[in-house]
Each structure stands twice: as C-alpha cells, then as structure tokens.
Design an enzyme around this catalytic site. Sequence first.
Site, mmCIF file in Angstrom:
data_model
loop_
_atom_site.group_PDB
_atom_site.id
_atom_site.type_symbol
_atom_site.label_atom_id
_atom_site.label_comp_id
_atom_site.label_asym_id
_atom_site.label_seq_id
_atom_site.Cartn_x
_atom_site.Cartn_y
_atom_site.Cartn_z
ATOM 1 N N GLU A 17 -4.571 -1.642 3.398
ATOM 2 C CA GLU A 17 -4.273 -1.604 1.956
ATOM 3 C C GLU A 17 -5.592 -1.662 1.188
ATOM 4 O O GLU A 17 -6.457 -2.488 1.489
ATOM 5 C CB GLU A 17 -3.399 -2.812 1.588
ATOM 6 C CG GLU A 17 -2.985 -2.817 0.132
ATOM 7 C CD GLU A 17 -1.894 -3.837 -0.147
ATOM 8 O OE1 GLU A 17 -0.873 -3.854 0.572
ATOM 9 O OE2 GLU A 17 -2.077 -4.645 -1.078
ATOM 10 N N THR A 48 -2.790 0.452 -3.879
ATOM 11 C CA THR A 48 -1.974 -0.326 -4.820
ATOM 12 C C THR A 48 -1.960 0.324 -6.206
ATOM 13 O O THR A 48 -2.761 1.215 -6.519
ATOM 14 C CB THR A 48 -2.448 -1.799 -4.942
ATOM 15 O OG1 THR A 48 -3.753 -1.791 -5.503
ATOM 16 C CG2 THR A 48 -2.452 -2.491 -3.600
#
Length: 287
Positions: A17, A48
């Site tokens: 991520e 994100t």
Amino acid sequence: MKIIDLFNSNKQTVSFEIFPPKLNTPIETIFNKLGDFAAMKPDFFSVTYGAGGSKKGRTLEIASKIKEEYRIESLAHFTCVGHSIEEINTMIKQMKERNIDNLLALRGDPPIDMPDFDFSKNVFSYASELIRHIRKQDNFCIGAACYPEGHADSPRIKHDMHYLKLKVDEGVDFLITQLFFDNRVFYDFLDKLSAYNITCPVLPGIMPIFKADQIKRIASMCGASMPAKLVLLLDKYGNTPDMQKAGIEYASNQLRDLLDNGVAGIHINTMNNVEATRTILKNIGIL
Ligand code: FAD
C-alpha cells in the site's frame, strides 16, 4: 487483470500500500520510488485515496502509472464520502478509461472539520451502497475494508459482522483488513468470517511502526488494540531510531507467522518507505 485471479492461482500474494504525496509536494516524490518498490516484485500495489477525495487525481495517476510503466496490477482506493453522484460516476468512468480494473470501495471517514458528519445525507451512507452502484456500472474487481476488532463506529462487533456480510454479498471479491498488532485477533476474525459464511479471500493489512507517537495516533484513530509486548517496545524505544528497527522486526514477525499459517496473502502498508519494506521482505525470506 483482476486481483481476484491472483488469489485463484493459489499463490500467497504480497501487496504494497502506498499513499499519494500531499498536493503541495511534487507527485514525482512517489514516482521516484515506484521503480525500487516494483523491483521487489509485489503482486499488486494499492494506492490510497485522500480523505474527502482531496488527492483523487493523484490516486488515479499513480495507479495508472504503476500499470502502464511497471506492468504491475494496481488497486485504486475510492471513498464516496462528500461526493455527489456525478462526481462518483465521473471517477468510475475515469478509472475505466485509465484501465484500472481493481477498486477498493470505501465509505470513508467524516471530513476532518466535521466530526459529526451525517452520513445519511451522503449520496451513499455505506460502502455497501457504493459497491452496489459500481457493480451496476462496470465489471470491476472490487475489494472492501474489514475490521478484525470491529469498526470504531460500531457499537458491537456482531453488528459490524452483520453489515460486513451484507457488504460482501453486494459483490465484494476480496477484503483487506485494518491494521492489527496481534495475529490472534486476525485468526479469531477468520473464524467469525466463516461463522457468517463470508468466504472471499482476506488480506491481513500490516503496518510497521517507525515511531511510538505515530502508532499511538493511528491506533487511537482506528481503534486497533496493542498487546502488552508491543506496549513494552513503545515504552522502551519511544521515538528513537531504535524504534524503527524494533518496529520492522515486529512487523516481520507478524508477517512471517501469517504466511506460515496459510493466509491468502500479505498486504504491507509501506508508508512509502522503500528501505523498511525491503528489510521486511528480506526478514521474511521473500527477497
Ligand atoms: P462501511 O463498510 O460502510 O462501514 C462503516 C460503518 O458503518 C461500520 O461501523 C459498519 O458496521 C457500519 N455499517 C455498514 N453498513 C451499515 C448499515 N446498512 N446500517 C448501519 N450501519 C452500517 N479511508 C480513506 O479516506 N482513504 C483510503 O484510501 C482508505 N483506505 C482504507 C483501506 C483499508 C484496508 C481500511 C481498513 C480502511 C481504509 N480507509 C480509508 C478508512 C475507511 O474509509 C474508514 O474506516 C471508514 O470509516 C469506513 O469505511 P468502510 O468502507 O469500511 O465503511
């Protein structure tokens, strides 16, 4: 390519991520790291989405660069909080135009200056409604968030499990968990998922700790509990450079144990830190 097909191949996936830089920071700060991250050969990246969509253009740009330049799959996070239906539809269309096949469909948190934000006034009150909407629009592979210790707003874990089941039944292909620091919490959560007949793959999300203050703030926001052995580490190392070393070791131990226990894959919240991610992968024997 759809991420669900990676799980179908039965290999334990490794995913990273990353987050887009702030708007006043050049986007190249993350672009310059992508090559180093890509060299570690993750199965996919997730990017994100800034709270309230502040950096939505960047999420899309980064997710599509990962696909086009590095030929690695990307998962674009997408929150619906504060967006009109037109904005949501435009975003979905843009994702399709940029060949993004995988979305992490989220409700999002209240805007920072509106802690009492009324989600019933939002176009979609819950992620499940966004997922139903996306499913009608196009053939994306859809991931969603889940919370091994219950979502912070949920009065009882069984409420959260009930709504998670409804969300998955709207067409979720896989789940990614909120960070946790005690793997027993995750293994118990897997038992709960099976009791609720939730059978899609679940990726445990692990975040290495770099500073005591950073992790106390994040854990207090999302409600993740800290086992005694972690509290002792935070007390011992605080915000010193040794905390980062201990935090990387702690995350590595969690990840190794998860792999040994047959999880579908591991999702590492890299905090955009290439060196720490490389050390973790070396520690767990993947690099
Ligand atoms: P939902 O699934 O809608 O759940 C929210 C709450 O509503 C829960 O308490 C649930 O139990 C309850 N609920 C659900 N359905 C109903 C119903 N029908 N009736 C009553 N109650 C219901 N935030 C960002 O801003 N950007 C990101 O990129 C981002 N990425 C994330 C990635 C992961 C893996 C995780 C775990 C979280 C991420 N978040 C991100 C945070 C997320 O936006 C927040 O946790 C948010 O508060 C909830 O989003 P959700 O999609 O899980 O919501």
